[in-house]
Design a protein around this motif. Structure first.
Motif, PDB file in Angstrom:
ATOM      1  N   ALA A  16       0.502  -1.029   0.045  1.00  0.00           N
ATOM      2  CA  ALA A  16      -0.010  -0.013   0.191  1.00  0.00           C
ATOM      3  C   ALA A  16       0.887   1.128   0.134  1.00  0.00           C
ATOM      4  N   LYS A  17       1.881   1.264   0.609  1.00  0.00           N
ATOM      5  CA  LYS A  17       2.989   2.375   0.351  1.00  0.00           C
ATOM      6  C   LYS A  17       3.590   2.643  -0.919  1.00  0.00           C
ATOM      7  N   GLU A  18       3.477   1.768  -1.625  1.00  0.00           N
ATOM      8  CA  GLU A  18       3.907   2.169  -3.117  1.00  0.00           C
ATOM      9  C   GLU A  18       3.076   3.262  -3.704  1.00  0.00           C
ATOM     10  N   PRO A  19       3.489   4.178  -4.412  1.00  0.00           N
ATOM     11  CA  PRO A  19       2.590   5.188  -4.943  1.00  0.00           C
ATOM     12  C   PRO A  19       1.679   4.756  -6.135  1.00  0.00           C
ATOM     13  N   ASP A  20       1.886   3.790  -6.911  1.00  0.00           N
ATOM     14  CA  ASP A  20       0.976   3.338  -7.854  1.00  0.00           C
ATOM     15  C   ASP A  20       0.056   2.167  -7.397  1.00  0.00           C
ATOM     16  N   VAL A  21       0.086   1.684  -6.276  1.00  0.00           N
ATOM     17  CA  VAL A  21      -0.693   0.529  -5.616  1.00  0.00           C
ATOM     18  C   VAL A  21      -1.944   1.179  -5.178  1.00  0.00           C
ATOM     19  N   LYS A  22      -2.953   0.613  -5.396  1.00  0.00           N
ATOM     20  CA  LYS A  22      -4.409   0.773  -5.094  1.00  0.00           C
ATOM     21  C   LYS A  22      -4.447   0.628  -3.593  1.00  0.00           C
ATOM     22  N   LYS A  23      -4.968   1.546  -2.864  1.00  0.00           N
ATOM     23  CA  LYS A  23      -5.085   1.583  -1.229  1.00  0.00           C
ATOM     24  C   LYS A  23      -5.989   0.447  -0.699  1.00  0.00           C
ATOM     25  N   ASP A  24      -6.629  -0.243  -1.678  1.00  0.00           N
ATOM     26  CA  ASP A  24      -7.506  -1.359  -1.211  1.00  0.00           C
ATOM     27  C   ASP A  24      -6.978  -2.641  -1.828  1.00  0.00           C
ATOM     28  N   ILE A  25      -6.643  -3.444  -0.756  1.00  0.00           N
ATOM     29  CA  ILE A  25      -5.809  -4.801  -0.916  1.00  0.00           C
ATOM     30  C   ILE A  25      -6.956  -5.838  -0.610  1.00  0.00           C
ATOM     31  N   PHE A  26      -6.520  -6.733  -1.677  1.00  0.00           N
ATOM     32  CA  PHE A  26      -7.699  -7.725  -1.372  1.00  0.00           C
ATOM     33  C   PHE A  26      -7.184  -9.470  -0.900  1.00  0.00           C
ATOM     34  N   LEU A  27      -7.638  -9.665   0.043  1.00  0.00           N
ATOM     35  CA  LEU A  27      -6.973 -11.240   0.794  1.00  0.00           C
ATOM     36  C   LEU A  27      -8.118 -12.169   0.131  1.00  0.00           C
ATOM     37  N   VAL A  28      -7.628 -13.230  -0.812  1.00  0.00           N
ATOM     38  CA  VAL A  28      -8.636 -14.131  -1.195  1.00  0.00           C
ATOM     39  C   VAL A  28      -8.618 -15.382  -0.587  1.00  0.00           C
ATOM     40  N   VAL A  29      -9.642 -15.801   0.311  1.00  0.00           N
ATOM     41  CA  VAL A  29      -9.682 -17.025   1.046  1.00  0.00           C
ATOM     42  C   VAL A  29     -10.471 -18.178   0.632  1.00  0.00           C
ATOM     43  N   PRO A  30     -10.205 -19.428   0.942  1.00  0.00           N
ATOM     44  CA  PRO A  30     -11.126 -20.596   0.373  1.00  0.00           C
ATOM     45  C   PRO A  30     -12.519 -20.090   1.011  1.00  0.00           C
ATOM     46  N   THR A  31     -13.548 -20.415   0.319  1.00  0.00           N
ATOM     47  CA  THR A  31     -14.979 -20.159   0.725  1.00  0.00           C
ATOM     48  C   THR A  31     -15.339 -21.011   1.831  1.00  0.00           C
ATOM     49  N   ASN A  32     -14.764 -22.306   2.287  1.00  0.00           N
ATOM     50  CA  ASN A  32     -14.990 -22.984   3.358  1.00  0.00           C
ATOM     51  C   ASN A  32     -14.510 -22.516   4.692  1.00  0.00           C
ATOM     52  N   THR A  33     -13.670 -21.511   4.698  1.00  0.00           N
ATOM     53  CA  THR A  33     -13.126 -20.767   5.937  1.00  0.00           C
ATOM     54  C   THR A  33     -13.744 -19.598   6.391  1.00  0.00           C
ATOM     55  N   LEU A  34     -15.049 -19.183   5.521  1.00  0.00           N
ATOM     56  CA  LEU A  34     -15.620 -18.077   5.985  1.00  0.00           C
ATOM     57  C   LEU A  34     -16.500 -18.150   7.097  1.00  0.00           C
ATOM     58  N   ASN A  39      -6.947  -0.146   3.239  1.00  0.00           N
ATOM     59  CA  ASN A  39      -8.214  -1.009   3.687  1.00  0.00           C
ATOM     60  C   ASN A  39      -7.809  -2.332   3.026  1.00  0.00           C
ATOM     61  N   VAL A  40      -7.964  -3.471   3.900  1.00  0.00           N
ATOM     62  CA  VAL A  40      -8.025  -4.580   3.479  1.00  0.00           C
ATOM     63  C   VAL A  40      -9.256  -5.449   3.324  1.00  0.00           C
ATOM     64  N   PHE A  41      -9.503  -6.151   2.383  1.00  0.00           N
ATOM     65  CA  PHE A  41     -10.993  -6.749   2.250  1.00  0.00           C
ATOM     66  C   PHE A  41     -10.635  -8.167   1.961  1.00  0.00           C
ATOM     67  N   VAL A  42     -11.383  -8.932   2.862  1.00  0.00           N
ATOM     68  CA  VAL A  42     -11.311 -10.593   2.846  1.00  0.00           C
ATOM     69  C   VAL A  42     -12.291 -10.972   2.140  1.00  0.00           C
ATOM     70  N   ILE A  43     -12.204 -11.707   1.045  1.00  0.00           N
ATOM     71  CA  ILE A  43     -13.238 -12.148  -0.210  1.00  0.00           C
ATOM     72  C   ILE A  43     -12.924 -13.472  -0.331  1.00  0.00           C
ATOM     73  N   SER A  44     -13.767 -14.176  -0.953  1.00  0.00           N
ATOM     74  CA  SER A  44     -13.802 -15.621  -1.339  1.00  0.00           C
ATOM     75  C   SER A  44     -13.458 -15.626  -2.681  1.00  0.00           C
ATOM     76  N   ILE A  45     -13.414 -16.821  -2.936  1.00  0.00           N
ATOM     77  CA  ILE A  45     -12.630 -17.253  -4.623  1.00  0.00           C
ATOM     78  C   ILE A  45     -13.918 -16.728  -5.476  1.00  0.00           C
ATOM     79  N   ASP A  46     -14.910 -17.175  -5.053  1.00  0.00           N
ATOM     80  CA  ASP A  46     -16.225 -17.032  -5.694  1.00  0.00           C
ATOM     81  C   ASP A  46     -16.819 -15.492  -5.915  1.00  0.00           C
TER      82      ASP A  46
END
Length: 454
Positions: free
Chosen positions: A267-285, A299-306
């Motif tokens: 996120a501290k890099e100038p051209d990187v979007k400030k919204d980071i996405f962590l993709v987790v397996p659906t069955n861990t939600l 901001n960091v968002f936790v999303i599933s692969i779906d």
């Protein structure tokens, strides 16, 4: 008195002595004794007269002979008297002993009568005891036979029980082994799924980029090596794939929190979007209660692969408005509203999918635990034979919203015919009551979530 008178008493004595018997010797001895005294006195007189007279020698010889004979008889009689006295003493002693013996005999006879009575009683008791003994012997013999039969039956029952127990134990061990193997296979598959999660996420993102003509950056021009990077609107959007190290999910939330904090290097890099996405397996939600980490500069968002495609499409939509400053306030509001709707629907989908994933897992576990073994085997056979082929997505084919609405309408009609509630207003109101974030205002989030879908 003449000489013949003197001889009379002596003759009577000799005559009585000749005729005396045993009983007269015992009971008539006093008379003989008196006659003996009289004869002795006459004899002395006779001797005196013989000595003083001048009779002839023949008479004297006769007298002397008679005197000698008389003396011998007296001596003999004295001896017999002495013997008789001893005999009399013995007779008296014998009479005493006889009397004593008679008394003892009476006592013995009395005791003998008592003993005879006792013997009769004892004989009756003995007969009774013998009868009881015989009866007990018969009963004992029968009991021995019964005991032997019981031992045989018990041995058979024990052998049968041991066989049953062995069979049950073997079945139980086999069942436990099968469950253990099933669980091991499930964990292996789960681990394999989580191990291959990074590759699956990369393939899914590349497919989406290829489908929607989005630039996928193989090597980023900044420090760090994110798993997947897309370039949208001249910004690098990071999608990092994260999965648990093992089957224990209790620490997965803390792991994601640490990874969210570590994403600061991107996120501290100038051209990187400030919204980071962590993709987790659906069955861990289902193990998570926080899907957004709002940090100081990003901001960091936790999303599933779906949910990758709707999220990427929402980001892609922004690219169409590269010159957003030229848009009117109403257009900007509409854009924000659409994006917000996309994000909200994505998160709701994550919640609902997580809930139903948990329910499906519980249903699978309950079916394995509660179904009878024969039915479970039959179910397993049908499960292996079953195959679901979802529609294949072709890039050249456009997905018509109208066709989707028609299919949805047909499904609603079929559900209503079977009594399933599909009213949009009711479902929407219930879903809107479900809190999206974990805050102090919603400590009962999990309970509300459970109640909405029960």
């Amino acid at each position: 008195m003449t000489m013949e008178g003197n001889f009379d008493s002596i003759k009577r004595l000799f005559d009585n002595l000749k005729r005396i018997g045993f009983l007269e010797r015992i009971f008539g001895w006093s008379q003989i004794k008196n006659q003996l005294i009289d004869a002795s006195a006459d004899l002395q007189k006779l001797i005196s007269k013989v000595d003083s007279s001048t009779q002839t020698d023949n008479a004297l010889s006769v007298a002397r002979a008679n005197s000698k004979s008389l003396d011998e008889s007296v001596a003999r009689l004295s001896t017999e008297v002495q013997v008789l006295k001893e005999s009399n003493k013995q007779i008296e002693s014998l009479q005493k002993e006889l009397t004593t013996a008679t008394e003892q005999n009476k006592l013995y006879f009395k005791r003998g009568t008592e003993l005879s009575n006792e013997v009769s009683v004892l004989r009756e008791r003995l007969e009774t005891t013998e009868r009881e003994l015989q009866k007990n012997v018969q009963q004992n013999t029968q009991l021995i036979k019964d005991e032997e039969f019981r031992k045989q039956e018990h041995s058979k029952a024990v052998a049968s029980l041991e066989n049953i127990q062995t069979r049950i134990q073997n079945d139980r061990n086999r069942e436990l082994e099968e469950r253990k193997n099933t669980e091991i296979q499930r964990l292996h598959k789960l681990r394999e799924t989580w191990t291959a999660h990074q590759e699956n996420v990369q393939n899914a993102i590349k497919t989406i980029c290829s489908k929607h003509t989005i630039e996928y950056v193989e090597k980023v021009p900044f420090k760090g090596e994110p798993d997947n990077t897309l370039k949208i609107s001249n910004e690098f959007v990071v999608f990092d794939a994260k999965s648990p190290a093992g089957e224990d999910l209790s620490n997965f939330r803390n792991y994601l929190k640490n990874q969210a904090e570590s994403a600061k290097k991107y996120a501290k890099e100038p051209d990187v979007k400030k919204d980071i996405f962590l993709v987790v397996p659906t069955n861990t939600l289902e193990s998570l209660d926080q899907y957004v980490f709002r940090l100081a500069d990003y901001n960091v968002f936790v999303i599933s692969i779906d949910s990758l495609e709707p999220v990427i499409l929402s980001l892609l939509k922004i690219e169409d408005y590269e010159f957003a400053e030229q848009l009117s306030p109403e257009e900007r509001e509409n854009i924000c509203r659409v994006l917000g709707k996309f994000v909200h629907l994505s998160k709701r989908r994550i919640q609902i999918d997580g809930f139903f994933t948990k329910q499906f897992f519980e249903l699978v576990y309950r079916s394995e635990a509660d179904l009878p073994k024969d039915i479970l085997e039959k179910v397993s056979e049908f499960e292996k034979a079953e195959k679901i082929n979802p529609p294949i997505e072709r890039r050249a084919k456009h997905i018509s919203a109208k066709e989707l609405e028609q299919e949805t309408s047909a499904l609603k009609s079929e559900a209503n015919a079977k009594g399933i509630i599909t009213e949009d207003a009711l479902l929407s109101s219930r879903l809107n009551k479900l809190p999206l974030y974990t805050t102090e205002s919603y400590p009962e989030k999990k309970e509300d979530q459970r109640g909405l879908f029960d």
